[in-house]
Design a protein around this motif. Sequence first.
Motif, PDB file in Angstrom:
ATOM      1  N   UNK A  69       0.692  -1.249   0.100  1.00  0.00           N
ATOM      2  CA  UNK A  69      -0.060   0.225   0.064  1.00  0.00           C
ATOM      3  C   UNK A  69       0.996   1.252  -0.058  1.00  0.00           C
ATOM      4  N   UNK A  70       2.015   1.132   0.415  1.00  0.00           N
ATOM      5  CA  UNK A  70       2.893   2.214   0.512  1.00  0.00           C
ATOM      6  C   UNK A  70       3.474   2.617  -0.985  1.00  0.00           C
ATOM      7  N   UNK A  71       3.317   1.819  -2.048  1.00  0.00           N
ATOM      8  CA  UNK A  71       4.136   2.054  -3.127  1.00  0.00           C
ATOM      9  C   UNK A  71       3.727   3.440  -3.792  1.00  0.00           C
ATOM     10  N   UNK A  72       4.721   4.045  -4.527  1.00  0.00           N
ATOM     11  CA  UNK A  72       4.556   5.428  -5.099  1.00  0.00           C
ATOM     12  C   UNK A  72       4.505   5.304  -6.737  1.00  0.00           C
ATOM     13  N   UNK A  73       3.943   6.207  -7.251  1.00  0.00           N
ATOM     14  CA  UNK A  73       3.908   6.137  -8.786  1.00  0.00           C
ATOM     15  C   UNK A  73       4.341   7.745  -9.171  1.00  0.00           C
ATOM     16  N   UNK A  74       5.320   7.718 -10.255  1.00  0.00           N
ATOM     17  CA  UNK A  74       5.690   9.131 -10.777  1.00  0.00           C
ATOM     18  C   UNK A  74       5.367   8.932 -12.334  1.00  0.00           C
ATOM     19  N   UNK A  75       4.369   9.928 -12.740  1.00  0.00           N
ATOM     20  CA  UNK A  75       3.896  10.134 -14.248  1.00  0.00           C
ATOM     21  C   UNK A  75       4.833  11.123 -14.777  1.00  0.00           C
ATOM     22  N   UNK A  76       5.440  10.447 -16.061  1.00  0.00           N
ATOM     23  CA  UNK A  76       6.542  11.318 -16.681  1.00  0.00           C
ATOM     24  C   UNK A  76       6.019  11.769 -18.057  1.00  0.00           C
ATOM     25  N   UNK A  77       4.321  11.675 -18.246  1.00  0.00           N
ATOM     26  CA  UNK A  77       3.588  12.083 -19.428  1.00  0.00           C
ATOM     27  C   UNK A  77       3.107  11.292 -20.200  1.00  0.00           C
ATOM     28  N   UNK A  78       2.638  11.482 -21.130  1.00  0.00           N
ATOM     29  CA  UNK A  78       1.863  10.662 -22.291  1.00  0.00           C
ATOM     30  C   UNK A  78       3.046   9.953 -23.200  1.00  0.00           C
ATOM     31  N   UNK A  79       2.735   8.710 -23.469  1.00  0.00           N
ATOM     32  CA  UNK A  79       3.700   8.142 -24.463  1.00  0.00           C
ATOM     33  C   UNK A  79       2.992   7.529 -25.687  1.00  0.00           C
ATOM     34  N   UNK A  80       3.416   7.846 -26.823  1.00  0.00           N
ATOM     35  CA  UNK A  80       2.764   7.532 -28.098  1.00  0.00           C
ATOM     36  C   UNK A  80       3.755   6.417 -28.870  1.00  0.00           C
ATOM     37  N   UNK A  81       3.333   5.002 -28.536  1.00  0.00           N
ATOM     38  CA  UNK A  81       4.324   3.983 -29.153  1.00  0.00           C
ATOM     39  C   UNK A  81       4.117   4.191 -30.451  1.00  0.00           C
ATOM     40  N   UNK A  82       5.245   3.376 -31.179  1.00  0.00           N
ATOM     41  CA  UNK A  82       5.037   3.375 -32.743  1.00  0.00           C
ATOM     42  C   UNK A  82       4.016   2.937 -33.245  1.00  0.00           C
ATOM     43  N   UNK A  83       3.249   3.280 -34.396  1.00  0.00           N
ATOM     44  CA  UNK A  83       2.190   2.736 -35.333  1.00  0.00           C
ATOM     45  C   UNK A  83       2.968   1.677 -36.278  1.00  0.00           C
ATOM     46  N   UNK A  84       2.682   0.287 -36.149  1.00  0.00           N
ATOM     47  CA  UNK A  84       3.193  -0.439 -36.994  1.00  0.00           C
ATOM     48  C   UNK A  84       2.084  -0.724 -38.111  1.00  0.00           C
ATOM     49  N   UNK A  85       2.500  -0.535 -39.378  1.00  0.00           N
ATOM     50  CA  UNK A  85       1.752  -0.886 -40.763  1.00  0.00           C
ATOM     51  C   UNK A  85       2.221  -2.052 -41.435  1.00  0.00           C
ATOM     52  N   UNK A  86       1.470  -2.818 -41.845  1.00  0.00           N
ATOM     53  CA  UNK A  86       1.648  -3.916 -42.777  1.00  0.00           C
ATOM     54  C   UNK A  86       0.787  -4.018 -44.002  1.00  0.00           C
ATOM     55  N   UNK A  87       1.193  -4.135 -45.196  1.00  0.00           N
ATOM     56  CA  UNK A  87       0.317  -4.023 -46.420  1.00  0.00           C
ATOM     57  C   UNK A  87       1.169  -4.623 -47.514  1.00  0.00           C
TER      58      UNK A  87
END
Length: 467
Positions: A69-87
């Motif tokens: 219950x004593x765990x902490x979280x630090x938010x470093x902002x949004x993350x856009x992961x790569x968009x993988x395309x196959x065609x």
Amino acid sequence: MSGSLSTFGLGSSASVLSQIPGVGSLVGNALSSLLGSAALGGVVFDCLDSREAAGRRVQRFLFPERPVEDQLFQDFGALDAPLHLTGFLSGDDYVIRATRMRKVLLKKGPQTLVHPWWGRLRVRIVEPGEISFSSSQIRLARFSVSVIREPAKSTTGGLLSKITDTLNSLLEKADDLVDEATLAVQGVLAPLAIPLALAGGVNSLISEASGIWDGLTASAPQPIQAAVTTPLATLSAGVSAPADNSSTDYANAVVGAFAGVPVALANAVTDPDESVVAPAQAVVGDTSDTVTAAAIGALLLSGADQIATSATTLAAVSGVPGQVQGVAVAVRAITVSQILACWGGLDFVSGADAIAARDIYLAGLDGLIADLESAASAGCGVSLSGLWTAVRAARIALIADCSAQVGRLPSVVAVTVPAQMSAWTLAYAIAGDDVSQVQTVLDDLVTRNGISHPGAVGPGTVEVLEQ
């Protein structure tokens, strides 16, 4: 810089994909519509799979001998992961299109991605893409790439952050114009069963375009006639509407037919610095074999205007005037995009020359805007807002690049010649101490003022380049 923005290798993919294990079952049934058309850097391909992850950059901290219950979280902002395309890159010209896609993968900076689900995005390629061929899959190349979405530019970067390469910006806007025109045609020709009135109107427009381009290029130099032979044959053959229009193949075939001649014309521009060694059938040094960007631009502008006029007449007698005008305005947009590609190959002697050429090209864009408004008023049935936005952006980019060039070019000034004199005398007076510029000043003086005899100039006013 010259050449087309896109060679429009839009081939039918269904017959090719049916040969691929695990994919053939999709083709020929309702699921084939899942195979969406996409474009990266102006190269159109069939997108089979698209996946990406998005979330937050969160760091979790756990401490020894402390409850969870004593765990902490630090938010470093949004993350856009790569968009993988196959065609897939399919069609008779699949090798050519794979070569173009390879150049796109090597290109630096952000590019335009037209995604079948997300729409138009600005992206960057973050890792090497992969193009593969197989001897068991003829007329098809597999394609995969990973990109990330381009973040919005900061508005607090200061004045220097706004300085960009204006010509590249113009070509990017022209490429967006191609994308939006292709999507507009796909929207108009989207019904599962193409109405006879619409199919007839499209074929009539194709026939009119074939006659117009044939007339404009009949007396053109040999390189132009050779370049347009194949696309003119495609236009002459027309495009048959399918009984089951469950994919974008029909729309892509229509776009490819209309785009063939403008693209071929833009590619026919001759580099003046090329080797003087000519093909065996050409005459070395024959100026008729030199194709300038200015000549191609004028040819494309004339073709765009004539096609627009014919489209108005065809729409008036068609049962679906809005849809016919919607296709026609996309055709004009594709033609104008190739005109903008020719802009980079123009050479200007003075700022006034650049402004005069800019006004001619702007008139072509303004005509396209007027056609867009007419198509919307006629009830096109498809939103043309994306195309309208792309045209306005291209117009602004053209003005910006012209302004940048005008700042680097000399001005044209009026000089009063009190008595008749030799053009050589006037050229020496204008060039001043820099005698190396006398010949250049003389040539421009004679050409700009239409002087028939350089030995007798004036009295009167002549225009000369400011030194």
